[in-house]
Motif scaffolding. Sequence first.
Motif, PDB file in Angstrom:
ATOM      1  N   ASN A 185       0.817  -1.220   0.000  1.00 39.76           N
ATOM      2  CA  ASN A 185       0.000   0.000   0.000  1.00 39.76           C
ATOM      3  C   ASN A 185       0.849   1.268   0.000  1.00 39.76           C
ATOM      4  OD1 ASN A 185      -2.377  -1.531   0.084  1.00 39.76           O
ATOM      5  ND2 ASN A 185      -2.385  -1.592   2.329  1.00 39.76           N
ATOM      6  N   HIS A 186       2.172   1.098   0.122  1.00 37.56           N
ATOM      7  CA  HIS A 186       3.096   2.247   0.142  1.00 37.56           C
ATOM      8  C   HIS A 186       4.229   1.990  -0.857  1.00 37.56           C
ATOM      9  CE1 HIS A 186       1.050   3.571   3.841  1.00 37.56           C
ATOM     10  NE2 HIS A 186       1.088   2.295   4.183  1.00 37.56           N
ATOM     11  N   PRO A 187       3.911   1.956  -2.149  1.00 40.18           N
ATOM     12  CA  PRO A 187       4.911   1.585  -3.164  1.00 40.18           C
ATOM     13  C   PRO A 187       6.065   2.570  -3.300  1.00 40.18           C
ATOM     14  CG  PRO A 187       2.897   2.409  -4.204  1.00 40.18           C
ATOM     15  CD  PRO A 187       2.604   2.264  -2.749  1.00 40.18           C
ATOM     16  N   ARG A 188       5.883   3.818  -2.880  1.00 43.22           N
ATOM     17  CA  ARG A 188       6.970   4.791  -2.996  1.00 43.22           C
ATOM     18  C   ARG A 188       8.087   4.499  -2.005  1.00 43.22           C
ATOM     19  NH1 ARG A 188       4.874  10.847  -2.922  1.00 43.22           N
ATOM     20  NH2 ARG A 188       7.111  11.145  -3.286  1.00 43.22           N
ATOM     21  N   LEU A 189       7.750   3.813  -0.920  1.00 45.76           N
ATOM     22  CA  LEU A 189       8.751   3.483   0.105  1.00 45.76           C
ATOM     23  C   LEU A 189       9.219   2.038   0.016  1.00 45.76           C
ATOM     24  CD1 LEU A 189       7.282   5.321   3.220  1.00 45.76           C
ATOM     25  CD2 LEU A 189       9.307   5.946   1.936  1.00 45.76           C
ATOM     26  N   PHE A 190       8.298   1.142  -0.338  1.00 48.44           N
ATOM     27  CA  PHE A 190       8.621  -0.290  -0.373  1.00 48.44           C
ATOM     28  C   PHE A 190       8.422  -0.790  -1.798  1.00 48.44           C
ATOM     29  CE2 PHE A 190       6.972   0.769   3.839  1.00 48.44           C
ATOM     30  CZ  PHE A 190       8.049   0.417   4.632  1.00 48.44           C
ATOM     31  N   ASN A 191       9.531  -1.035  -2.503  1.00 44.28           N
ATOM     32  CA  ASN A 191       9.457  -1.405  -3.915  1.00 44.28           C
ATOM     33  C   ASN A 191       9.061  -2.861  -4.093  1.00 44.28           C
ATOM     34  OD1 ASN A 191      11.773  -2.843  -3.276  1.00 44.28           O
ATOM     35  ND2 ASN A 191      13.162  -1.322  -4.155  1.00 44.28           N
ATOM     36  N   THR A 192       8.999  -3.270  -5.368  1.00 46.19           N
ATOM     37  CA  THR A 192       8.572  -4.634  -5.702  1.00 46.19           C
ATOM     38  C   THR A 192       9.474  -5.678  -5.065  1.00 46.19           C
ATOM     39  OG1 THR A 192       7.761  -3.789  -7.814  1.00 46.19           O
ATOM     40  CG2 THR A 192       8.009  -6.167  -7.627  1.00 46.19           C
ATOM     41  N   ILE A 193      10.781  -5.436  -5.087  1.00 46.77           N
ATOM     42  CA  ILE A 193      11.741  -6.389  -4.524  1.00 46.77           C
ATOM     43  C   ILE A 193      11.445  -6.613  -3.044  1.00 46.77           C
ATOM     44  CG2 ILE A 193      14.187  -6.814  -4.065  1.00 46.77           C
ATOM     45  CD1 ILE A 193      14.757  -4.847  -6.389  1.00 46.77           C
ATOM     46  N   PHE A 194      11.289  -5.527  -2.307  1.00 44.84           N
ATOM     47  CA  PHE A 194      11.049  -5.601  -0.860  1.00 44.84           C
ATOM     48  C   PHE A 194       9.779  -6.396  -0.574  1.00 44.84           C
ATOM     49  CE2 PHE A 194      10.292  -4.364   3.435  1.00 44.84           C
ATOM     50  CZ  PHE A 194      11.506  -3.938   3.958  1.00 44.84           C
ATOM     51  N   CYS A 195       8.689  -6.040  -1.260  1.00 47.98           N
ATOM     52  CA  CYS A 195       7.391  -6.680  -1.009  1.00 47.98           C
ATOM     53  C   CYS A 195       7.414  -8.156  -1.399  1.00 47.98           C
ATOM     54  CB  CYS A 195       6.286  -5.942  -1.764  1.00 47.98           C
ATOM     55  SG  CYS A 195       6.020  -4.240  -1.195  1.00 47.98           S
ATOM     56  N   ASN A 196       8.032  -8.471  -2.548  1.00 45.17           N
ATOM     57  CA  ASN A 196       8.090  -9.869  -2.995  1.00 45.17           C
ATOM     58  C   ASN A 196       8.888 -10.734  -2.016  1.00 45.17           C
ATOM     59  OD1 ASN A 196       6.557  -9.394  -5.250  1.00 45.17           O
ATOM     60  ND2 ASN A 196       8.279  -9.282  -6.665  1.00 45.17           N
ATOM     61  N   MET A 197      10.001 -10.189  -1.521  1.00 37.77           N
ATOM     62  CA  MET A 197      10.826 -10.964  -0.592  1.00 37.77           C
ATOM     63  C   MET A 197      10.127 -11.154   0.752  1.00 37.77           C
ATOM     64  SD  MET A 197      14.729  -9.738  -1.346  1.00 37.77           S
ATOM     65  CE  MET A 197      15.356 -10.844  -0.085  1.00 37.77           C
ATOM     66  N   VAL A 198       9.436 -10.117   1.230  1.00 33.44           N
ATOM     67  CA  VAL A 198       8.682 -10.246   2.480  1.00 33.44           C
ATOM     68  C   VAL A 198       7.575 -11.283   2.320  1.00 33.44           C
ATOM     69  CG1 VAL A 198       7.083  -9.044   4.030  1.00 33.44           C
ATOM     70  CG2 VAL A 198       9.224  -7.940   3.360  1.00 33.44           C
ATOM     71  N   GLU A 199       6.899 -11.251   1.163  1.00 32.97           N
ATOM     72  CA  GLU A 199       5.840 -12.240   0.903  1.00 32.97           C
ATOM     73  C   GLU A 199       6.407 -13.663   0.892  1.00 32.97           C
ATOM     74  OE1 GLU A 199       2.177 -12.996  -2.262  1.00 32.97           O
ATOM     75  OE2 GLU A 199       3.784 -11.574  -2.751  1.00 32.97           O
ATOM     76  N   ALA A 200       7.578 -13.821   0.253  1.00 28.44           N
ATOM     77  CA  ALA A 200       8.224 -15.138   0.230  1.00 28.44           C
ATOM     78  C   ALA A 200       8.615 -15.569   1.640  1.00 28.44           C
ATOM     79  CB  ALA A 200       9.463 -15.097  -0.665  1.00 28.44           C
ATOM     80  N   GLY A 201       9.088 -14.631   2.451  1.00 26.81           N
ATOM     81  CA  GLY A 201       9.464 -14.945   3.833  1.00 26.81           C
ATOM     82  C   GLY A 201       8.274 -15.349   4.671  1.00 26.81           C
ATOM     83  N   GLU A 202       7.134 -14.654   4.478  1.00 25.72           N
ATOM     84  CA  GLU A 202       5.917 -15.008   5.225  1.00 25.72           C
ATOM     85  C   GLU A 202       5.412 -16.389   4.812  1.00 25.72           C
ATOM     86  OE1 GLU A 202       3.438 -11.119   6.434  1.00 25.72           O
ATOM     87  OE2 GLU A 202       3.674 -11.325   4.280  1.00 25.72           O
ATOM     88  N   THR A 203       5.488 -16.680   3.505  1.00 27.50           N
ATOM     89  CA  THR A 203       4.995 -17.964   2.999  1.00 27.50           C
ATOM     90  C   THR A 203       5.845 -19.123   3.492  1.00 27.50           C
ATOM     91  OG1 THR A 203       4.181 -16.858   0.997  1.00 27.50           O
ATOM     92  CG2 THR A 203       4.386 -19.254   0.905  1.00 27.50           C
ATOM     93  N   SER A 204       7.169 -18.919   3.500  1.00 28.90           N
ATOM     94  CA  SER A 204       8.088 -20.004   3.852  1.00 28.90           C
ATOM     95  C   SER A 204       8.418 -20.056   5.338  1.00 28.90           C
ATOM     96  CB  SER A 204       9.394 -19.860   3.055  1.00 28.90           C
ATOM     97  OG  SER A 204      10.036 -18.628   3.381  1.00 28.90           O
ATOM     98  N   GLY A 205       7.951 -19.060   6.094  1.00 27.22           N
ATOM     99  CA  GLY A 205       8.254 -19.024   7.517  1.00 27.22           C
ATOM    100  C   GLY A 205       9.667 -18.578   7.834  1.00 27.22           C
ATOM    101  N   THR A 206      10.294 -17.874   6.895  1.00 22.27           N
ATOM    102  CA  THR A 206      11.678 -17.409   7.090  1.00 22.27           C
ATOM    103  C   THR A 206      11.762 -15.884   7.038  1.00 22.27           C
ATOM    104  OG1 THR A 206      12.104 -17.638   4.704  1.00 22.27           O
ATOM    105  CG2 THR A 206      12.655 -19.526   6.114  1.00 22.27           C
ATOM    106  N   LEU A 207      10.735 -15.220   7.570  1.00 23.05           N
ATOM    107  CA  LEU A 207      10.658 -13.758   7.464  1.00 23.05           C
ATOM    108  C   LEU A 207      11.853 -13.074   8.124  1.00 23.05           C
ATOM    109  CD1 LEU A 207       9.118 -11.241   6.611  1.00 23.05           C
ATOM    110  CD2 LEU A 207       7.824 -11.365   8.751  1.00 23.05           C
ATOM    111  N   ILE A 208      12.290 -13.582   9.287  1.00 19.82           N
ATOM    112  CA  ILE A 208      13.399 -12.940  10.002  1.00 19.82           C
ATOM    113  C   ILE A 208      14.673 -12.997   9.157  1.00 19.82           C
ATOM    114  CG2 ILE A 208      14.871 -13.063  12.045  1.00 19.82           C
ATOM    115  CD1 ILE A 208      12.442 -14.187  13.566  1.00 19.82           C
ATOM    116  N   GLN A 209      14.951 -14.164   8.572  1.00 19.77           N
ATOM    117  CA  GLN A 209      16.145 -14.317   7.727  1.00 19.77           C
ATOM    118  C   GLN A 209      16.052 -13.430   6.486  1.00 19.77           C
ATOM    119  OE1 GLN A 209      14.376 -16.650   9.127  1.00 19.77           O
ATOM    120  NE2 GLN A 209      15.615 -18.396   9.815  1.00 19.77           N
ATOM    121  N   ILE A 210      14.847 -13.351   5.908  1.00 18.57           N
ATOM    122  CA  ILE A 210      14.640 -12.529   4.709  1.00 18.57           C
ATOM    123  C   ILE A 210      14.874 -11.060   5.034  1.00 18.57           C
ATOM    124  CG2 ILE A 210      12.912 -11.729   3.045  1.00 18.57           C
ATOM    125  CD1 ILE A 210      13.894 -14.537   2.501  1.00 18.57           C
ATOM    126  N   LEU A 211      14.371 -10.600   6.172  1.00 21.22           N
ATOM    127  CA  LEU A 211      14.578  -9.204   6.570  1.00 21.22           C
ATOM    128  C   LEU A 211      16.060  -8.918   6.777  1.00 21.22           C
ATOM    129  CD1 LEU A 211      11.592  -8.711   9.049  1.00 21.22           C
ATOM    130  CD2 LEU A 211      11.868  -7.645   6.807  1.00 21.22           C
TER     131      LEU A 211
END
Length: 334
Positions: A53-79
């Motif tokens: 919802n804030h694309p000017r601050l969080f680009n596609t790369i950031f959002c895609n990686m966070v989504e992958a981290g949430e899906t795989s349960g590795t959000l802390i490592q992804i961050l």
Amino acid sequence: TQQLALLLKAGVPIRRCFTILAHSVKKPAFRQVILDINNDIYLGDSLAKALQNHPRLFNTIFCNMVEAGETSGTLIQILGRLAKYQQQDQSIKKRVRKALTYPLIVLIVALAVSAIMLTQVIPNFAKTYSKLSGELPYITQFVIDLSENFIQASPLILLSLLTLIGIGKLMLRQSQKAVFFIDSLLIRLPLIGPLLRKIILGRFISTLATTISAGLPMVTALESSASSVNNRCYQTAISQIIEDVTSGLSLQRALGKQAIFPITLKQMVNVGEESGSLVSILEKAGQIFEQEVELALDTIIPLIEPVMMLILGILVGGLLVAMYLPVFQLGQIF
């Protein structure tokens, strides 16, 4: 990103994390963004959806990686990976800005001083020399004529410059061919071109390695990496690579069809795919290109100051010498 990773690793609930982050941020606008993300999560959105919802601050790369981290349960490592990627990216940007800021300031000052001399100082010399009967040196007469023409044409020059800037911006917004031409010209310029290519390649490869290591599919990783590249020539080549990979080609074969990528990168990707260590190979390749950028900047930056001082001396010093030259030739003038 670092603070969020640390708080989550400490076992703090995600909504509590954003409350803590909001109180640690000094800028009111960014604090409000964090509170909005916290509210979206409270209403049921995932972290990735709230960030989108804030694309000017969080680009596609950031959002895609966070989504992958949430899906795989590795959000802390992804961050953690995201924080490291952002630090490397910002480090290169700061060095490039530092390299460009000094010459730009010196050039602006030189042009401003020259304009002031042409419009304010030289006309006074011209009035004094007009009372002399002798013939002025050629260079002095040339500067006086230049000053007179500049004063007369300055409104037209300013209007033309503003018009050209406006037309240029309009063309870059409306014409994809114009953007492609400018981008292709920039990467072919001597000295600057090789540096730009290394910066682009280093950013693309590092992003690709980071996104693949986060568990994103190859096509999604390539799409995210393409969004990190700010050159239309490379974006076009990456788009073709995405099409080829989607149709079933390996990354190495898709890269091999694009002449804009260096042979060494293609060979390294080939080794990585054959050995099953593509991520580590890409990370190493990204480090190599970043080191080459650092080395190029270390070579260029020390040369910038003397070159810019030389340009300043030629512009301003040349005008002063030209105007004082008759003083040293008074005998010939009288």
